[in-house]
Write a protein that holds these residues in place. Structure first.
Motif, PDB file in Angstrom:
ATOM      1  N   ASN A  25      -3.011   9.949   9.443  1.00  0.00           N
ATOM      2  CA  ASN A  25      -2.697  11.348   9.150  1.00  0.00           C
ATOM      3  C   ASN A  25      -3.626  11.841   8.046  1.00  0.00           C
ATOM      4  O   ASN A  25      -3.202  12.090   6.924  1.00  0.00           O
ATOM      5  CB  ASN A  25      -1.232  11.484   8.730  1.00  0.00           C
ATOM      6  CG  ASN A  25      -0.808  12.926   8.565  1.00  0.00           C
ATOM      7  OD1 ASN A  25      -1.486  13.839   9.036  1.00  0.00           O
ATOM      8  ND2 ASN A  25       0.298  13.143   7.881  1.00  0.00           N
ATOM      9  N   LEU A  26      -4.894  11.966   8.391  1.00  0.00           N
ATOM     10  CA  LEU A  26      -5.907  12.348   7.412  1.00  0.00           C
ATOM     11  C   LEU A  26      -6.511  13.684   7.824  1.00  0.00           C
ATOM     12  O   LEU A  26      -7.159  13.790   8.857  1.00  0.00           O
ATOM     13  CB  LEU A  26      -7.001  11.273   7.348  1.00  0.00           C
ATOM     14  CG  LEU A  26      -7.924  11.291   6.138  1.00  0.00           C
ATOM     15  CD1 LEU A  26      -7.127  11.071   4.865  1.00  0.00           C
ATOM     16  CD2 LEU A  26      -8.991  10.217   6.274  1.00  0.00           C
ATOM     17  N   GLU A  27      -6.263  14.719   7.009  1.00  0.00           N
ATOM     18  CA  GLU A  27      -6.683  16.065   7.369  1.00  0.00           C
ATOM     19  C   GLU A  27      -7.954  16.511   6.677  1.00  0.00           C
ATOM     20  O   GLU A  27      -8.642  17.407   7.160  1.00  0.00           O
ATOM     21  CB  GLU A  27      -5.552  17.058   7.051  1.00  0.00           C
ATOM     22  CG  GLU A  27      -4.270  16.793   7.837  1.00  0.00           C
ATOM     23  CD  GLU A  27      -3.171  17.767   7.486  1.00  0.00           C
ATOM     24  OE1 GLU A  27      -3.364  18.554   6.530  1.00  0.00           O
ATOM     25  OE2 GLU A  27      -2.135  17.751   8.161  1.00  0.00           O
ATOM     26  N   THR A  28      -8.270  15.943   5.536  1.00  0.00           N
ATOM     27  CA  THR A  28      -9.418  16.424   4.778  1.00  0.00           C
ATOM     28  C   THR A  28     -10.426  15.312   4.516  1.00  0.00           C
ATOM     29  O   THR A  28     -10.080  14.143   4.440  1.00  0.00           O
ATOM     30  CB  THR A  28      -8.983  17.010   3.424  1.00  0.00           C
ATOM     31  OG1 THR A  28      -8.332  15.980   2.654  1.00  0.00           O
ATOM     32  CG2 THR A  28      -8.021  18.166   3.617  1.00  0.00           C
ATOM     33  N   ASN A  29     -11.657  15.719   4.361  1.00  0.00           N
ATOM     34  CA  ASN A  29     -12.754  14.810   4.042  1.00  0.00           C
ATOM     35  C   ASN A  29     -12.765  14.609   2.526  1.00  0.00           C
ATOM     36  O   ASN A  29     -13.647  15.057   1.818  1.00  0.00           O
ATOM     37  CB  ASN A  29     -14.071  15.427   4.532  1.00  0.00           C
ATOM     38  CG  ASN A  29     -15.248  14.484   4.396  1.00  0.00           C
ATOM     39  OD1 ASN A  29     -15.081  13.272   4.257  1.00  0.00           O
ATOM     40  ND2 ASN A  29     -16.444  15.036   4.418  1.00  0.00           N
TER      41      ASN A  29
ATOM     42  N   ALA B  16      -1.554   3.454   8.180  1.00  0.00           N
ATOM     43  CA  ALA B  16      -0.418   4.355   8.403  1.00  0.00           C
ATOM     44  C   ALA B  16      -0.043   5.091   7.120  1.00  0.00           C
ATOM     45  O   ALA B  16      -0.031   4.520   6.035  1.00  0.00           O
ATOM     46  CB  ALA B  16       0.778   3.562   8.923  1.00  0.00           C
ATOM     47  N   GLY B  17       0.245   6.364   7.263  1.00  0.00           N
ATOM     48  CA  GLY B  17       0.698   7.165   6.134  1.00  0.00           C
ATOM     49  C   GLY B  17      -0.256   8.298   5.813  1.00  0.00           C
ATOM     50  O   GLY B  17      -1.465   8.191   6.043  1.00  0.00           O
ATOM     51  N   SER B  18       0.267   9.367   5.295  1.00  0.00           N
ATOM     52  CA  SER B  18      -0.541  10.536   4.955  1.00  0.00           C
ATOM     53  C   SER B  18      -1.549  10.191   3.865  1.00  0.00           C
ATOM     54  O   SER B  18      -1.207   9.591   2.846  1.00  0.00           O
ATOM     55  CB  SER B  18       0.367  11.670   4.483  1.00  0.00           C
ATOM     56  OG  SER B  18      -0.386  12.789   4.115  1.00  0.00           O
ATOM     57  N   GLY B  19      -2.801  10.570   4.083  1.00  0.00           N
ATOM     58  CA  GLY B  19      -3.844  10.320   3.105  1.00  0.00           C
ATOM     59  C   GLY B  19      -4.336   8.890   3.071  1.00  0.00           C
ATOM     60  O   GLY B  19      -5.083   8.508   2.167  1.00  0.00           O
TER      61      GLY B  19
ATOM     62  N   LEU C 157       0.829  -1.205   0.000  1.00  0.00           N
ATOM     63  CA  LEU C 157       0.000   0.000   0.000  1.00  0.00           C
ATOM     64  C   LEU C 157       0.867   1.261   0.000  1.00  0.00           C
ATOM     65  O   LEU C 157       0.532   2.255  -0.648  1.00  0.00           O
ATOM     66  CB  LEU C 157      -0.931   0.004   1.218  1.00  0.00           C
ATOM     67  CG  LEU C 157      -2.012  -1.080   1.261  1.00  0.00           C
ATOM     68  CD1 LEU C 157      -2.729  -1.048   2.606  1.00  0.00           C
ATOM     69  CD2 LEU C 157      -3.023  -0.878   0.130  1.00  0.00           C
ATOM     70  N   SER C 158       1.973   1.223   0.734  1.00  0.00           N
ATOM     71  CA  SER C 158       2.838   2.402   0.839  1.00  0.00           C
ATOM     72  C   SER C 158       3.492   2.748  -0.497  1.00  0.00           C
ATOM     73  O   SER C 158       3.909   3.889  -0.708  1.00  0.00           O
ATOM     74  CB  SER C 158       3.914   2.181   1.909  1.00  0.00           C
ATOM     75  OG  SER C 158       4.872   1.228   1.482  1.00  0.00           O
TER      76      SER C 158
END
Length: 369
Positions: free
Chosen positions: A252-256, A176-179, A128-129
């Motif tokens: 690390n999820l900042e947006t919908n 794990a991981g951004s987005g 996935l990474s």
């Protein structure tokens, strides 16, 4: 005639019911993967390009094939794309108490050699990474009640036995991981319900309804990740009160972020009407009309769907605002004064928005001015 589409969407759907070496699962598991694939590729629903959606069922879902398709997905999907990976089948918990981990059980997994014939969480996580897309969502529907896993054990009748399902530790690794985000059908100590005679599992039934538009409660034309989970999390306990609770993990999820079109990108007639009224009332001021339209279409502000960046803007030039509407007002005022990024203009911003909402009346009218 241009059909509605979501060309940046990619998906890998895996469903295994008939295993080679362990007891099977209900036929609903195969329906789950097929029906999610059909919904994603439907122009009436999610709008994915069919060539971007791969489905592996039963004998196709070998360990080698799953890993190969994950690797191919990593090559195919770009940073600006959205990727969904769906797995419905067995999971097995390995390791000692207190340090439990999980493996994905492929159709050819042999419990006598589980380490080499299954897919470990570390192996799955690394695959996935490697996917470059900034938006990756993993769905896990495992530990199915109604099948062999109802006893919470996975055995081959030859003396090899493992606890079935996925550990909490594994869910965290895969998210794990951004987005990156993960949505699982139930908690580690629960089972995923499949009603006798039902076409789909309880979790996937709710997921399908959400993808078919029910999760887009405001009628914005997109299915967004938080909205989808909230819908599924509300619907599953209605069918199985107290005994099944979907879980959501995001490191690390900042947006919908949007994962698909909703009803082929169709916006609520009420919302569309409001935008048209606003555009008419503001016909002498294109900036005001655009601000009203963008606040409606991208409620999180210029960062929503990376619309500002796609139009050639520089997000670092914008001031932080507490609401999406305030962010749009501030950003457009800066753009009107010649700021917001070297390459962005009123025209490029309108064109970028029209890529998402090609038939939007306000945007179309503004482009024609």
């Amino acid at each position: 005639m241009n059909l509605p589409c979501y060309p940046k969407g990619h998906a890998l759907l895996i469903g295994v019911a008939n295993y080679q070496h362990v007891p099977g699962l209900p036929a609903a598991i195969l329906n789950d993967a097929q029906d999610v694939a059909a919904t994603l590729t439907s122009t009436a629903y999610c709008g994915y390009t069919p060539a971007n959606v791969i489905t592996l069922l039963d004998g196709q879902a070998t360990r080698a094939a799953i890993l190969a398709n994950l690797a191919e997905l990593a090559v195919r999907a770009s940073a600006d794309d959205t990727v969904c990976v769906f797995f419905s089948g067995h999971g097995a918990i390995v390791g000692s108490p207190g340090d439990e981990d999980s493996v994905l059980v492929a159709v050819d997994t042999d419990l006598s050699d589980i380490e080499r014939t299954s897919i470990s969480s570390e192996e799955f996580g690394k695959a996935l990474s490697r996917i470059k897309a900034k938006r990756v969502l993993v769905f896990i529907d495992a530990c199915h009640a109604g099948g062999a896993a109802v006893s919470k054990s996975l055995a081959d009748g030859k003396g090899h036995s493992f606890k079935s399902g996925y550990s909490q530790n594994t869910f965290e690794k895969l998210a794990a991981g951004s987005g990156r985000a993960l949505m699982a059908s139930c908690r580690a100590d629960e089972v995923s319900g499949v009603f006798r005679g039902a076409r789909n599992s309880v979790f996937t039934s709710a997921l399908l309804a959400g993808l078919r538009g029910a999760a887009d409660k405001v009628g914005c034309g997109f299915i967004r990740v938080f909205d989808l989970f909230n819908y599924v999390a509300e619907e599953v306990p209605k069918q199985i009160p107290d005994d099944q609770h979907p879980i959501f993990k995001a490191d690390n999820l900042e947006t919908n972020f949007a994962i698909a079109l909703s009803l082929g990108g169709k916006k609520s007639t009420v919302l569309s009407g409001l935008v048209e009224v606003a555009a008419t009332a503001s016909s002498q001021d294109p900036w005001m009309a655009l601000e009203l339209a963008l606040s409606d279409l991208y409620p999180l502000g210029p960062r929503d769907q990376e619309i500002w960046s796609r139009a050639g803007g520089d997000l670092s030039r914008l001031e932080f605002q507490s609401t999406g509407k305030a962010a749009w007002h501030s950003a457009l005022r800066k753009l009107r004064q010649g700021g917001g990024g070297r390459s962005i203009t009123l025209a490029t911003l309108i064109r970028a928005a029209l890529e998402d909402f090609a038939a939007h009346p306000t945007l179309t009218a503004l482009e024609a001015r």
